[in-house]
Design an enzyme around this catalytic site. Structure first.
Site, mmCIF file in Angstrom:
data_model
loop_
_atom_site.group_PDB
_atom_site.id
_atom_site.type_symbol
_atom_site.label_atom_id
_atom_site.label_comp_id
_atom_site.label_asym_id
_atom_site.label_seq_id
_atom_site.Cartn_x
_atom_site.Cartn_y
_atom_site.Cartn_z
ATOM 1 N N TYR A 155 3.211 44.966 53.268
ATOM 2 C CA TYR A 155 2.602 45.584 54.448
ATOM 3 C C TYR A 155 3.566 45.522 55.623
ATOM 4 O O TYR A 155 3.758 46.519 56.343
ATOM 5 C CB TYR A 155 1.296 44.862 54.779
ATOM 6 C CG TYR A 155 0.637 45.306 56.060
ATOM 7 C CD1 TYR A 155 0.084 46.582 56.188
ATOM 8 C CD2 TYR A 155 0.559 44.445 57.155
ATOM 9 C CE1 TYR A 155 -0.525 46.982 57.375
ATOM 10 C CE2 TYR A 155 -0.056 44.837 58.338
ATOM 11 C CZ TYR A 155 -0.583 46.109 58.439
ATOM 12 O OH TYR A 155 -1.178 46.504 59.627
ATOM 13 N N GLU A 174 -9.119 46.738 62.311
ATOM 14 C CA GLU A 174 -8.823 45.707 63.319
ATOM 15 C C GLU A 174 -10.120 45.095 63.846
ATOM 16 O O GLU A 174 -10.184 43.891 64.096
ATOM 17 C CB GLU A 174 -8.008 46.301 64.474
ATOM 18 C CG GLU A 174 -6.592 46.721 64.113
ATOM 19 C CD GLU A 174 -5.668 45.547 63.801
ATOM 20 O OE1 GLU A 174 -6.057 44.378 64.028
ATOM 21 O OE2 GLU A 174 -4.548 45.802 63.310
ATOM 22 N N TRP A 210 -5.808 38.574 58.518
ATOM 23 C CA TRP A 210 -5.449 39.948 58.173
ATOM 24 C C TRP A 210 -5.287 40.110 56.666
ATOM 25 O O TRP A 210 -5.577 41.169 56.105
ATOM 26 C CB TRP A 210 -4.177 40.367 58.906
ATOM 27 C CG TRP A 210 -3.832 41.798 58.682
ATOM 28 C CD1 TRP A 210 -2.715 42.294 58.082
ATOM 29 C CD2 TRP A 210 -4.633 42.954 59.018
ATOM 30 N NE1 TRP A 210 -2.763 43.673 58.029
ATOM 31 C CE2 TRP A 210 -3.920 44.090 58.596
ATOM 32 C CE3 TRP A 210 -5.883 43.115 59.642
ATOM 33 C CZ2 TRP A 210 -4.422 45.388 58.781
ATOM 34 C CZ3 TRP A 210 -6.376 44.411 59.809
ATOM 35 C CH2 TRP A 210 -5.652 45.523 59.382
#
Length: 207
Positions: A25, A47, A55
């Site tokens: 990522y 988010e 995350w």
């Protein structure tokens, strides 16, 4: 050590140096410019779901999120009703948080409404600052900015929810509006939006 050099010789921050999912990522997506409505709606939604979680958790659930939220096509999500909310709350593949699910549906409707004016992408990118941070360490990376505070306020005014200043700064980092790659990282200045020394890549082009 604030940057870790991997087997491939590339320097990355600690958070992106070990987990293959986070490394991929970081290398291929985080901080690269996203300028389309669907892409921005997806990232804004993720988010918001990430708030209070790691995350990595969100990334691992991303395929399930995309399936559950119709590929983050705003028109489709804007039509979600009570049955869809019940379906989402029963879906173990995503984060089952009633407030965040409701906010995502509300934000889809607000995204559709924005098409009557500048649109989601133009609105979000209008808050790009003139300079970006120059962090040497993770501690140097801010969690908010004047622009993220202003973006949060404007999105709320346009009917969006779960778009606080910290969440909006994380969004701005993720989609290239700011570059918070640590100095020395192999990704610093590679987005085409910012130079490695923190200047806007488009500075002076109009002249």
């Amino acid at each position: 050590m604030h940057l870790i050099v991997g087997d491939d010789g590339r320097a990355r921050p600690a958070w992106a140096a070990t987990d293959p999912l986070l490394r991929d990522y970081y290398d291929g997506e985080w901080g690269m410019p996203v300028r389309d409505e669907r892409g921005l709606f997806e990232r804004l939604s993720l988010e918001a779901f990430q708030s209070g979680l790691s995350w990595a958790t969100i990334l691992r659930k991303r395929p399930a999120f995309r399936a559950a939220f119709a590929g983050f096509e705003a028109d489709a999500v804007a039509r979600f009703g009570e049955a869809d909310t019940a379906r989402l709350m029963a879906d173990a593949g995503i984060v089952r948080n009633a407030r965040k699910i409701a906010a995502t549906i509300q934000n889809a409707r607000a995204t559709v409404a924005l098409r009557e004016s500048e649109g989601l992408a133009a609105l979000i990118w209008s808050f790009q600052p003139e300079a970006t941070p120059m962090p040497l360490t993770a501690a140097d990376v801010p969690t908010q900015s004047a622009e993220s505070i202003a973006l949060s306020k404007e999105l709320k005014r346009r009917g969006f929810a779960h778009v606080g200043p910290t969440t909006m700064f994380a969004l701005m980092e993720a989609v290239g509006i700011v570059d918070t790659h640590l100095l020395g990282s192999h990704r610093r200045g590679t987005s085409g939006v910012w130079t490695a020394d923190g200047r806007r890549a488009d500075a002076g082009r109009a002249a």
